[in-house]
Design an enzyme around this catalytic site. Structure first.
Site, PDB file in Angstrom:
ATOM      1  N   ARG A  15       0.668  -1.133   0.003  1.00 29.93           N
ATOM      2  CA  ARG A  15       0.082   0.180  -0.051  1.00 29.93           C
ATOM      3  C   ARG A  15       0.840   1.325   0.025  1.00 29.93           C
ATOM      4  O   ARG A  15       0.876   1.791  -0.941  1.00 29.93           O
ATOM      5  CB  ARG A  15      -0.760   0.019   1.254  1.00 29.93           C
ATOM      6  N   ASP A  16       1.715   1.510   1.074  1.00 30.38           N
ATOM      7  CA  ASP A  16       2.327   2.779   1.374  1.00 30.38           C
ATOM      8  C   ASP A  16       3.360   2.680   0.029  1.00 30.38           C
ATOM      9  O   ASP A  16       3.607   3.761  -0.611  1.00 30.38           O
ATOM     10  CB  ASP A  16       3.011   2.919   2.620  1.00 30.38           C
ATOM     11  N   HIS A 207       7.405   4.383  12.167  1.00 28.15           N
ATOM     12  CA  HIS A 207       7.147   4.386  10.723  1.00 28.15           C
ATOM     13  C   HIS A 207       8.252   5.179  10.038  1.00 28.15           C
ATOM     14  O   HIS A 207       8.028   6.358  10.328  1.00 28.15           O
ATOM     15  CB  HIS A 207       5.712   4.675  10.351  1.00 28.15           C
ATOM     16  N   HIS A 209      10.610   6.833   6.991  1.00 34.28           N
ATOM     17  CA  HIS A 209      11.178   6.904   5.489  1.00 34.28           C
ATOM     18  C   HIS A 209      12.555   6.996   5.383  1.00 34.28           C
ATOM     19  O   HIS A 209      13.157   7.711   6.395  1.00 34.28           O
ATOM     20  CB  HIS A 209      10.425   8.065   4.826  1.00 34.28           C
ATOM     21  N   CYS A 240       5.500   9.243  -0.828  1.00 32.43           N
ATOM     22  CA  CYS A 240       4.075   9.733  -0.467  1.00 32.43           C
ATOM     23  C   CYS A 240       3.733  10.939  -1.292  1.00 32.43           C
ATOM     24  O   CYS A 240       4.346  11.758  -1.672  1.00 32.43           O
ATOM     25  CB  CYS A 240       4.053  10.554   0.830  1.00 32.43           C
ATOM     26  N   ASN A 249       9.974   4.207   2.130  1.00 32.28           N
ATOM     27  CA  ASN A 249       9.929   3.730   3.385  1.00 32.28           C
ATOM     28  C   ASN A 249      11.278   3.113   3.761  1.00 32.28           C
ATOM     29  O   ASN A 249      11.884   2.312   2.645  1.00 32.28           O
ATOM     30  CB  ASN A 249       9.052   2.739   3.480  1.00 32.28           C
TER      31      ASN A 249
HETATM   32  P1  HMG Z   1     -12.564  14.824  -0.956  1.00 29.67           P
HETATM   33  O1  HMG Z   1     -12.510  15.071  -2.564  1.00 29.67           O
HETATM   34  O2  HMG Z   1     -12.325  15.919  -0.129  1.00 29.67           O
HETATM   35  O3  HMG Z   1     -13.573  13.966  -0.762  1.00 29.67           O
HETATM   36  O4  HMG Z   1     -11.536  13.565  -0.559  1.00 29.67           O
HETATM   37  P2  HMG Z   1     -15.294  13.847  -1.191  1.00 29.67           P
HETATM   38  O5  HMG Z   1     -15.876  13.041  -0.122  1.00 29.67           O
HETATM   39  O6  HMG Z   1     -15.804  15.024  -1.684  1.00 29.67           O
HETATM   40  O7  HMG Z   1     -15.167  12.616  -2.372  1.00 29.67           O
HETATM   41  C1  HMG Z   1     -14.681  12.883  -3.685  1.00 29.67           C
HETATM   42  C2  HMG Z   1     -14.965  11.676  -4.546  1.00 29.67           C
HETATM   43  O8  HMG Z   1     -14.062  10.325  -4.067  1.00 29.67           O
HETATM   44  C3  HMG Z   1     -16.502  11.333  -4.702  1.00 29.67           C
HETATM   45  O9  HMG Z   1     -16.598  10.801  -5.890  1.00 29.67           O
HETATM   46  C4  HMG Z   1     -16.519  10.288  -3.575  1.00 29.67           C
HETATM   47  O10 HMG Z   1     -17.520   9.151  -3.822  1.00 29.67           O
HETATM   48  C5  HMG Z   1     -15.128   9.340  -3.942  1.00 29.67           C
HETATM   49  P3  HMG Z   1     -17.404  11.539  -7.063  1.00 29.67           P
HETATM   50  O11 HMG Z   1     -18.680  11.745  -6.673  1.00 29.67           O
HETATM   51  O12 HMG Z   1     -16.311  12.821  -7.270  1.00 29.67           O
HETATM   52  O13 HMG Z   1     -17.271  10.661  -8.222  1.00 29.67           O
HETATM   53  N1  HMG Z   1     -14.720   8.823  -2.548  1.00 29.67           N
HETATM   54  C6  HMG Z   1     -14.145   7.644  -2.448  1.00 29.67           C
HETATM   55  N2  HMG Z   1     -14.148   6.751  -3.527  1.00 29.67           N
HETATM   56  C7  HMG Z   1     -13.423   5.192  -3.024  1.00 29.67           C
HETATM   57  N3  HMG Z   1     -13.141   5.260  -1.681  1.00 29.67           N
HETATM   58  C8  HMG Z   1     -13.375   6.100  -0.911  1.00 29.67           C
HETATM   59  C9  HMG Z   1     -13.915   7.417  -1.075  1.00 29.67           C
HETATM   60  N4  HMG Z   1     -14.263   8.150  -0.357  1.00 29.67           N
HETATM   61  C10 HMG Z   1     -14.746   9.309  -1.581  1.00 29.67           C
HETATM   62  N5  HMG Z   1     -12.998   5.944   0.414  1.00 29.67           N
HETATM   63  C11 HMG Z   1     -10.779  11.870   0.542  1.00 29.67           C
HETATM   64  C12 HMG Z   1     -11.524  13.052   0.561  1.00 29.67           C
HETATM   65  C13 HMG Z   1     -10.285  11.393   2.076  1.00 29.67           C
HETATM   66  C14 HMG Z   1     -11.617  10.654  -0.041  1.00 29.67           C
HETATM   67  C15 HMG Z   1      -9.500  11.804  -0.398  1.00 29.67           C
HETATM   68  O14 HMG Z   1      -8.907  12.864   0.146  1.00 29.67           O
HETATM   69  C16 HMG Z   1      -8.543  10.551  -0.416  1.00 29.67           C
HETATM   70  O15 HMG Z   1      -8.939   9.635  -0.808  1.00 29.67           O
HETATM   71  N6  HMG Z   1      -7.393  10.793   0.056  1.00 29.67           N
HETATM   72  C17 HMG Z   1      -6.656   9.712   0.411  1.00 29.67           C
HETATM   73  C18 HMG Z   1      -5.131  10.137   0.333  1.00 29.67           C
HETATM   74  C19 HMG Z   1      -4.153   8.903   0.492  1.00 29.67           C
HETATM   75  O16 HMG Z   1      -4.768   7.633   0.444  1.00 29.67           O
HETATM   76  N7  HMG Z   1      -3.016   9.416   0.971  1.00 29.67           N
HETATM   77  C20 HMG Z   1      -2.155   8.419   1.464  1.00 29.67           C
HETATM   78  C21 HMG Z   1      -2.596   7.824   2.831  1.00 29.67           C
HETATM   79  S1  HMG Z   1      -1.561   8.547   4.175  1.00 29.67           S
HETATM   80  C22 HMG Z   1      -0.199   8.281   3.862  1.00 29.67           C
HETATM   81  O17 HMG Z   1       0.497   7.501   2.986  1.00 29.67           O
HETATM   82  C23 HMG Z   1       0.699   8.343   5.189  1.00 29.67           C
HETATM   83  C24 HMG Z   1       1.110   7.225   6.119  1.00 29.67           C
HETATM   84  O18 HMG Z   1       1.511   5.951   5.057  1.00 29.67           O
HETATM   85  C25 HMG Z   1       2.106   7.237   6.913  1.00 29.67           C
HETATM   86  C26 HMG Z   1       3.436   7.599   6.411  1.00 29.67           C
HETATM   87  O19 HMG Z   1       3.843   7.232   5.282  1.00 29.67           O
HETATM   88  O20 HMG Z   1       4.185   8.599   7.003  1.00 29.67           O
HETATM   89  C27 HMG Z   1      -0.119   6.582   6.734  1.00 29.67           C
HETATM   90 MG    MG Z   2       5.291   5.684   4.787  1.00 26.99          MG
END
Ligand code: HMG
Ligand code: MG
Length: 301
Positions: A15-16, A207, A209, A240, A249
């Site tokens: 995933r990450d 965690h 990187h 990221c 990572n």
């Molecule tokens: P948004 O645009 O603010 O939200 O995104 P929304 O509610 O307006 O939804 C927009 C569209 O996304 C809509 O579709 C929803 O249906 C769809 P449309 O009507 O435009 O066709 N949608 C989804 N589709 C599938 N699955 C879902 C979902 N939710 C909404 N769950 C949102 C807000 C949170 C959804 C967006 O910002 C997002 O998906 N962000 C995720 C980003 C991400 O994955 N980042 C990486 C994770 S964190 C990380 O990597 C750090 C970590 O690993 C630690 C580290 O590495 O240090 C944890």
């Molecule tokens: Mg990470």
């Protein structure tokens, strides 16, 4: 100095790691990657994320991945879920655990999930309530805990505050994440000390990187404090998409090699793991960033 006798690796490459690849990796390759990692002895694995496919197209096939993997009993297959829609995906595909996340940086939260730290915690309330009702355990990450990509200071107090809130919401583990890989060992200990003042030591994970090559040194610093829950990524996959400049990572092979040298048991077969690192790296068309994977390449039989 005493060190823990065991460590738990939470493997995040599928995933990450893969969320950051420019190319979309086919479902079957992801399935093989996960199965190989489990065969190497990984018992906790982040298999994908149920996030918006517009934001992270690399994870759009998570439901297929979850359905296709042959599951091994005793292994926890987790998925990252940003909201209820994501949670529903996790339940439908029988994930064993879910990952929720916030950050110690306001700017990063905005870029990553389009809301503030406070809003992110509120947004997770229904997810957390549903998970508790359904008996699904959840782990939480605090991103940008040792630095932010957006020119701001991150204080250990802020990291501890966010960690305390997530722990109070019921997360079984809080993963303190150096998302951009800038932290150094003494700084790591200062941040972890602040967190350990507000939540139990055995609920703290790390965690890192490896952007500045400090990943294993920082894990060593955490082990010195008795913290033995480590996130890492096979072949050092990752970065990221919302943290400019962050590289992969810390590589699981590098961590396992260090743990083996310290006599800390993590249950992972290093040779099988290194073969898996080469499997995914060959697919991606570049060598693993891991020094251990490179050093062992010709010594695997
Ligand atoms: P948004 O645009 O603010 O939200 O995104 P929304 O509610 O307006 O939804 C927009 C569209 O996304 C809509 O579709 C929803 O249906 C769809 P449309 O009507 O435009 O066709 N949608 C989804 N589709 C599938 N699955 C879902 C979902 N939710 C909404 N769950 C949102 C807000 C949170 C959804 C967006 O910002 C997002 O998906 N962000 C995720 C980003 C991400 O994955 N980042 C990486 C994770 S964190 C990380 O990597 C750090 C970590 O690993 C630690 C580290 O590495 O240090 C944890
Ligand atoms: Mg990470």
């Amino acid at each position: 100095m005493t060190y823990p006798s065991t460590a738990r690796i939470f493997e995040v490459g599928a995933r990450d790691g893969l969320q950051n690849e420019k190319q979309i990796v086919p479902t079957d390759i992801k399935v093989e990657l996960i199965e190989r990692l489990v065969d190497a002895g990984v018992t906790a694995i982040e298999a994908g994320s149920f996030v918006s496919p517009k934001w992270v197209p690399q994870m759009a096939d998570t439901a297929d991945v979850m359905q296709k993997i042959s599951r091994k009993s005793g292994v926890s297959y987790g998925v990252l879920t940003p909201n209820m829609k994501g949670y529903e995906g996790a339940v439908a595909t029988k994930a064993n655990e879910i990952l929720i996340f916030s950050a110690a940086s306001e700017a990063f939260n905005q870029k990553n999930i389009n809301c503030s730290i406070a809003e992110s915690l509120e947004r997770f309330e229904p997810v957390v309530e549903a998970a508790k009702n359904d008996g699904i355990r959840f782990k939480a990450s605090v991103s940008c805990a040792l630095g932010s990509p957006f020119d701001e200071e991150i204080s250990p107090t802020t990291v501890a505050e966010v960690a305390k809130k997530l722990y109070g919401m019921g997360a079984y583990e809080i993963s303190i994440a150096d998302t951009i890989g800038v932290g150094t060992p003494i700084q790591t200990q200062k941040v972890l000390e602040a967190v350990a003042n507000v939540i139990p030591l055995d609920a703290i994970g790390v965690h890192f990187h490896d952007t500045y090559g400090q990943g294993t040194a920082n894990i060593f610093a955490a082990l010195q404090m008795g913290i033995n829950k480590i996130d890492s990524s096979v072949a050092g996959l990752g970065g990221c998409p919302y943290a400019p400049g962050a590289t992969g990572n810390v590589a699981t092979e590098d961590v396992v090699y260090m743990l083996n040298g310290m006599g800390i048991d993590c249950g992972i077969d290093l040779k099988k793991l290194v073969k898996t690192a080469w499997f995914i790296s060959d697919y991606l068309g570049r060598p693993p960033v891991s020094s251990v994977a490179k050093a062992l390449k010709d010594k695997l039989d």
